[in-house]
Design an enzyme around this catalytic site. Structure first.
Site, PDB file in Angstrom:
ATOM      1  N   GLY A  64       3.808   3.010  -5.861  1.00  0.00           N
ATOM      2  CA  GLY A  64       4.356   2.137  -4.826  1.00  0.00           C
ATOM      3  C   GLY A  64       3.623   2.307  -3.510  1.00  0.00           C
ATOM      4  N   SER A  65       4.047   1.513  -2.514  1.00  0.00           N
ATOM      5  CA  SER A  65       3.319   1.480  -1.248  1.00  0.00           C
ATOM      6  C   SER A  65       3.520   2.755  -0.424  1.00  0.00           C
ATOM      7  CB  SER A  65       3.748   0.249  -0.439  1.00  0.00           C
ATOM      8  OG  SER A  65       5.147   0.272  -0.235  1.00  0.00           O
ATOM      9  N   THR A  66       4.606   3.491  -0.659  1.00  0.00           N
ATOM     10  CA  THR A  66       4.822   4.752   0.070  1.00  0.00           C
ATOM     11  C   THR A  66       4.049   5.881  -0.610  1.00  0.00           C
ATOM     12  OG1 THR A  66       7.072   3.906   0.367  1.00  0.00           O
ATOM     13  CG2 THR A  66       6.607   6.099   1.238  1.00  0.00           C
TER      14      THR A  66
ATOM     15  N   ASP B 250       7.153  10.902  -4.755  1.00  0.00           N
ATOM     16  CA  ASP B 250       7.339   9.522  -5.198  1.00  0.00           C
ATOM     17  C   ASP B 250       8.171   8.761  -4.172  1.00  0.00           C
ATOM     18  OD1 ASP B 250       7.291   7.257  -6.781  1.00  0.00           O
ATOM     19  OD2 ASP B 250       8.263   8.175  -8.518  1.00  0.00           O
ATOM     20  N   GLY B 251       8.128   7.465  -4.245  1.00  0.00           N
ATOM     21  CA  GLY B 251       8.924   6.622  -3.361  1.00  0.00           C
ATOM     22  C   GLY B 251      10.268   6.288  -3.993  1.00  0.00           C
TER      23      GLY B 251
ATOM     24  N   GLY C 250      12.164   1.943  -9.536  1.00  0.00           N
ATOM     25  CA  GLY C 250      11.657   1.044 -10.567  1.00  0.00           C
ATOM     26  C   GLY C 250      11.380  -0.353 -10.070  1.00  0.00           C
ATOM     27  N   GLY C 251      11.511  -0.545  -8.734  1.00  0.00           N
ATOM     28  CA  GLY C 251      11.163  -1.855  -8.175  1.00  0.00           C
ATOM     29  C   GLY C 251       9.725  -2.235  -8.525  1.00  0.00           C
TER      30      GLY C 251
ATOM     31  N   GLU D 296       8.000   7.538 -14.108  1.00  0.00           N
ATOM     32  CA  GLU D 296       8.556   8.155 -12.893  1.00  0.00           C
ATOM     33  C   GLU D 296       9.737   9.049 -13.246  1.00  0.00           C
ATOM     34  OE1 GLU D 296       7.419   4.870  -9.475  1.00  0.00           O
ATOM     35  OE2 GLU D 296       9.346   4.698 -10.477  1.00  0.00           O
TER      36      GLU D 296
ATOM     37  N   LYS E 135      15.445   2.353   3.287  1.00  0.00           N
ATOM     38  CA  LYS E 135      15.847   2.735   1.930  1.00  0.00           C
ATOM     39  C   LYS E 135      17.167   3.523   1.886  1.00  0.00           C
ATOM     40  CE  LYS E 135      11.979   1.008   0.403  1.00  0.00           C
ATOM     41  NZ  LYS E 135      10.885   1.739  -0.146  1.00  0.00           N
TER      42      LYS E 135
HETATM   43  C1  5RP Z   1       8.045   1.999  -8.456  1.00  0.00           C
HETATM   44  C2  5RP Z   1       9.081   2.635  -7.606  1.00  0.00           C
HETATM   45  C3  5RP Z   1       8.760   2.768  -6.165  1.00  0.00           C
HETATM   46  O1  5RP Z   1       8.844   4.111  -5.815  1.00  0.00           O
HETATM   47  C4  5RP Z   1       9.754   1.980  -5.382  1.00  0.00           C
HETATM   48  O2  5RP Z   1       9.729   0.643  -5.851  1.00  0.00           O
HETATM   49  C5  5RP Z   1       9.450   2.021  -3.886  1.00  0.00           C
HETATM   50  O3  5RP Z   1       8.272   1.328  -3.636  1.00  0.00           O
HETATM   51  P1  5RP Z   1       7.653   1.241  -2.185  1.00  0.00           P
HETATM   52  O4  5RP Z   1       7.227   2.620  -1.805  1.00  0.00           O
HETATM   53  O5  5RP Z   1       6.504   0.271  -2.329  1.00  0.00           O
HETATM   54  O6  5RP Z   1       8.716   0.701  -1.261  1.00  0.00           O
HETATM   55  O7  5RP Z   1      10.114   3.057  -8.037  1.00  0.00           O
HETATM   56  O8  5RP Z   1       8.497   1.853  -9.782  1.00  0.00           O
END
Ligand code: 5RP
Length: 243
Positions: free
Chosen positions: A30-32, A84-85, A98-99, A106, A124
């Site tokens: 993800g982006s984070t 992880d994000g 899981g977005g 994960e 979040k």
């Molecule tokens: C990917 C995820 C990501 O950690 C979650 O969607 C957050 O994403 P982002 O850091 O882009 O907001 O679970 O499956």
């Protein structure tokens, strides 16, 4: 850089300080997580030696470009630290993830990790999980069955699309985004989803995160989960597995 992106980067740089030479790492998606992986890449360029498990094809590609040594998830017994994000986290540090569609790996790395550290921007944080729909990864031929089981249990299943096609995970499965509204009992919902034939994994990550590091404006706020020994012992006796 937008405010949210700045918050993500702040949290990611703080989490990267937990990385030690010689560690086996879990790399989120993800982006984070992206910012944390970039920082780990810089550490590797500066002489750090780490081995990492990537949670998605996207993360694998980024890590390889940065020269981070990768191993397959099945080739490690345990992971020292995963960063992880998340899509949501609540005051108990329970999560919806899981977005980005990478929930299966994960969740595996989260379970295998001695330390599961989550990084997030301030959007979040929620009081109750559920404004974000729960991603549910399913075997393709079970998608209508699982959706009907979700709809029959007070939820509403939305099959994730990619244009006109079903969205495909890295493992070539489908995703149903399940809307149960704000949840009083995420454990019960997680158990229910896990019991449906065809469900590979659901995006409720319960009792897995040790710490959530959040960028809030220019500040970093860290939340740590107190693991209640009594509860852990009780669950072990019940043979109950959360998450
Ligand atoms: C990917 C995820 C990501 O950690 C979650 O969607 C957050 O994403 P982002 O850091 O882009 O907001 O679970 O499956």
């Amino acid at each position: 850089m937008g405010d949210t992106n700045k918050e993500k980067q702040l949290a990611a740089l703080e989490a990267a300080k937990l990385v030690e030479d010689g560690m086996v790492l879990g790399l989120g998606t993800g982006s984070t997580a992206y910012f944390a992986i970039e920082e780990i890449g810089t550490m590797v360029r500066n002489g750090f030696s780490v081995t990492a498990v990537a949670t998605s094809a996207r993360t694998e590609e980024q890590a390889l470009k940065l020269g981070i040594e990768l191993v397959s998830i099945d080739d490690v017994d345990s992971i020292d630290l995963t960063i992880d994000g998340t899509d949501e986290f609540d005051p108990h540090l329970n999560l919806i993830k899981g977005g980005g569609g990478a929930l299966l790996k994960e969740k595996m790395v989260a379970r295998m990790s001695d330390r599961q550290v989550i990084i997030a921007d301030s959007t979040k944080k929620v009081e109750k999980l559920g404004a974000f729909r729960i991603p549910v990864e399913v075997l393709p031929f079970t998608v209508n069955y699982v959706k009907s089981m979700i709809d029959d249990s007070g939820g509403k299943g939305h099959i994730r699309m990619d244009g006109d096609e079903f969205y495909l995970t890295d493992e070539q499965n489908y995703i149903i985004d399940a809307d149960y509204g704000l949840m009083d009992d995420p454990y019960g919902i997680s158990d229910y989803l896990n019991d449906i034939e065809g469900v590979v994994c659901n995006g409720l990550f319960l009792d897995l995160a040790e710490m959530v590091i959040v960028g809030e404006g220019d500040r970093i706020v860290t939340y740590t989960r107190e693991i209640e020994e009594e509860q852990v012992e009780q669950d072990a006796e019940d043979g109950r597995l959360h998450g």
